[in-house]
Design a protein around this motif. Structure first.
Motif, PDB file in Angstrom:
ATOM      1  N   GLN A   1      92.340 -25.357 -18.388  1.00 47.91           N
ATOM      2  CA  GLN A   1      92.459 -25.329 -19.875  1.00 47.91           C
ATOM      3  C   GLN A   1      91.852 -23.955 -20.348  1.00 47.91           C
ATOM      4  O   GLN A   1      90.870 -23.545 -19.146  1.00 47.91           O
ATOM      5  N   VAL A   2      91.994 -23.254 -20.840  1.00 45.23           N
ATOM      6  CA  VAL A   2      91.918 -22.194 -21.795  1.00 45.23           C
ATOM      7  C   VAL A   2      90.732 -21.678 -22.613  1.00 45.23           C
ATOM      8  O   VAL A   2      91.394 -22.239 -23.300  1.00 45.23           O
ATOM      9  N   ARG A   3      90.220 -21.111 -22.277  1.00 41.32           N
ATOM     10  CA  ARG A   3      89.252 -20.630 -23.410  1.00 41.32           C
ATOM     11  C   ARG A   3      88.941 -19.317 -23.631  1.00 41.32           C
ATOM     12  O   ARG A   3      89.331 -18.207 -22.391  1.00 41.32           O
ATOM     13  N   TRP A   4      89.204 -18.485 -24.712  1.00 37.64           N
ATOM     14  CA  TRP A   4      88.433 -17.133 -25.044  1.00 37.64           C
ATOM     15  C   TRP A   4      87.582 -17.025 -25.317  1.00 37.64           C
ATOM     16  O   TRP A   4      86.651 -17.785 -26.188  1.00 37.64           O
ATOM     17  N   ILE A   5      86.707 -16.492 -24.702  1.00 31.94           N
ATOM     18  CA  ILE A   5      85.284 -16.217 -24.940  1.00 31.94           C
ATOM     19  C   ILE A   5      85.035 -15.254 -25.798  1.00 31.94           C
ATOM     20  O   ILE A   5      85.036 -13.909 -25.239  1.00 31.94           O
ATOM     21  N   PRO A   6      84.692 -14.667 -27.124  1.00 34.90           N
ATOM     22  CA  PRO A   6      84.671 -13.405 -27.794  1.00 34.90           C
ATOM     23  C   PRO A   6      83.043 -12.566 -28.028  1.00 34.90           C
ATOM     24  O   PRO A   6      82.351 -14.056 -28.226  1.00 34.90           O
ATOM     25  N   LEU A   7      83.066 -11.526 -27.227  1.00 30.97           N
ATOM     26  CA  LEU A   7      81.819 -11.308 -27.067  1.00 30.97           C
ATOM     27  C   LEU A   7      82.489  -9.710 -27.687  1.00 30.97           C
ATOM     28  O   LEU A   7      81.580  -8.745 -27.468  1.00 30.97           O
ATOM     29  N   ARG A   8      82.468  -9.540 -29.141  1.00 31.98           N
ATOM     30  CA  ARG A   8      82.429  -8.568 -29.938  1.00 31.98           C
ATOM     31  C   ARG A   8      80.790  -8.070 -30.361  1.00 31.98           C
ATOM     32  O   ARG A   8      81.006  -6.667 -30.515  1.00 31.98           O
TER      33      ARG A   8
END
Length: 433
Positions: free
Chosen positions: A76-83
């Motif tokens: 289960q893959v998720r992208w955690i944005p940290l801009r």
């Protein structure tokens, strides 16, 4: 019938390769070998996509490529944005396995030191070696990780494995604030029983080495001020030594008096004169002055690397004591960066993990791996979880020239490392917590 005793050397040679491996482990070895060219093709794809730490879109693109590899394996893959930290973000993937089994944390990163304006941009294969930006640090490590997981799936050992993967998008230049930039990695470390870092394999004299420790990395800034005066009065009462002499005294005393085992401290930037000012990024310094005026200000930037928090604290205290012994007419202030990478000391748990890896080596017919001196390795993301979980570093590929335009990977090491990692992870995952 003539009978004879076979010499020990011939007897050992007669034992089939990988005889100590189980049937699933032999299947892992066979899968890695069969997919060798697939691994290299994936490596080329990753390397040809620029993902310098400041190329946020490029880092995200590499994250999508890795996602496409992990999701078919059941992650289960998720992208955690940290801009908000000035960086792209992190990829986090989880694979739930058997309840009560050991939880493995796999660590790597998506970014490289090579930004889009670098002339070094493409994968070039040269027989069993290949060059390219980030080809080992850490795209080669990401490929080793994927190859090992694919081998586990083929052998049936992945199904029961509890695995969490954190691939950071800013290992080479961490976002700010660091507490936010490393929040998710630290949380993953608290959930894990074992941490495996897929940065590059260290070698000494052609022998593979294991890494059970990494030193800290943090910066410091020294700012010295003094009253400017005509140079004819330098050292005289009321004039004093000037800022530049005071800065020179301090950094030379650092050099002579701070030395300890596993401790290093570098001065990387220095300047002084009538004016001296660092830029916003603290990597450039503008100074102006004349030879007939004593220095009014001087600035130095450096780093400090230590093997334990105790060594950091002790060294910082010594540095502050040296700074406080000001030459006449001067004032000095020493500050430490708040984004210091913590140390990963060589704990008994880490050494036990290296022993486990060496059992894998023995069963594969490979030489045992010694523990690498942490002086020969830089800081890395696994240090953020070192206080919470036992760890092992260097499960990625072997290379030379990291962080330069000669970064070159040893392609056969991808397969060797993937086999080691697949067997080690399968054995660890089968254990109860």
């Amino acid at each position: 019938m003539l009978r004879f005793l076979m010499p020990a050397a011939l007897l050992a040679a007669a034992v089939p390769a990988h005889a100590a491996l189980t049937a699933p482990e032999r299947r892992m070895v066979q899968t890695v070998d069969a997919e060798r060219e697939r691994h290299i093709a994936l490596l080329q794809k990753l390397v040809d996509q620029n993902s310098g730490s400041h190329n946020l879109a490029g880092v995200e693109a590499v994250g999508r490529m890795v996602r496409a590899e992990l999701e078919p394996l059941g992650f289960q893959v998720r992208w955690i944005p940290l801009r908000e930290t000035g960086r792209a973000g992190h990829l986090v993937a989880t694979h739930p396995g058997r309840r009560g089994g050991k939880r493995l944390l796999l660590i790597g990163h998506l970014d490289t030191v090579f930004e889009p304006d670098s002339p070094f941009q493409k994968f070039v294969r040269e027989g069993d070696r290949a060059r390219g930006p980030g080809i080992e640090d850490d795209k080669g490590g990401d490929v080793v990780m994927i190859a090992a997981l694919r081998a586990m799936q083929a052998a049936g050992t992945l199904k029961a494995a509890n695995i969490e993967i954190v691939l950071t998008g800013d290992e080479e230049d961490t976002g700010k604030p660091v507490a936010l930039a490393r929040r998710d990695l630290i949380a993953a470390g608290k959930r894990a029983d074992v941490a495996l870092d897929f940065e590059g394999l260290a070698q000494e004299n052609g022998q593979d080495m294991g890494s059970v420790a990494r030193r800290s990395a943090g910066g410091w800034t020294l700012t010295v001020s003094a009253r400017p005066a005509h140079s004819s009065g330098v050292f005289a009462p009321g004039v004093g030594s000037g800022a530049i002499y005071e800065l020179a005294r301090i950094v030379d005393t650092f050099r002579r008096e701070l030395r300890e085992d596993k401790l290093t401290y570098n001065v990387g930037l220095v300047g002084g004169g009538q004016t001296a000012a660092l830029d916003e990024g603290q990597i450039r310094l503008a100074a102006s002055g004349k030879t007939n005026i004593t220095g009014a200000t001087a600035v130095a930037r450096g780093d400090l690397r230590a093997i334990s928090q105790d060594q950091i604290d002790r060294t910082r205290a010594k540095m502050q004591a040296i700074v406080a012994q000001n030459l006449p007419g001067t004032r000095a202030v020493l500050s430490f960066d708040d984004d210091t990478y913590p140390p990963m000391p060589p704990t008994a748990g880490n050494l036990a993990l290296l022993d486990r890896l060496n059992r894998v080596n023995g069963d594969m017919g490979l030489p045992a791996m010694g523990a690498l001196d942490p002086l020969k390795r830089g800081a890395g993301d696994i240090s953020w979880v070192a206080k919470d979980v036992d760890g092992l570093v260097g499960l990625g590929a072997a290379s030379t020239g990291a962080h330069t335009d000669q970064e070159t990977i040893d392609l056969p090491s991808i397969s060797r490392q993937a086999k080691r990692a697949a067997i080690l992870m399968s054995r660890l995952a089968a254990e109860r917590r």
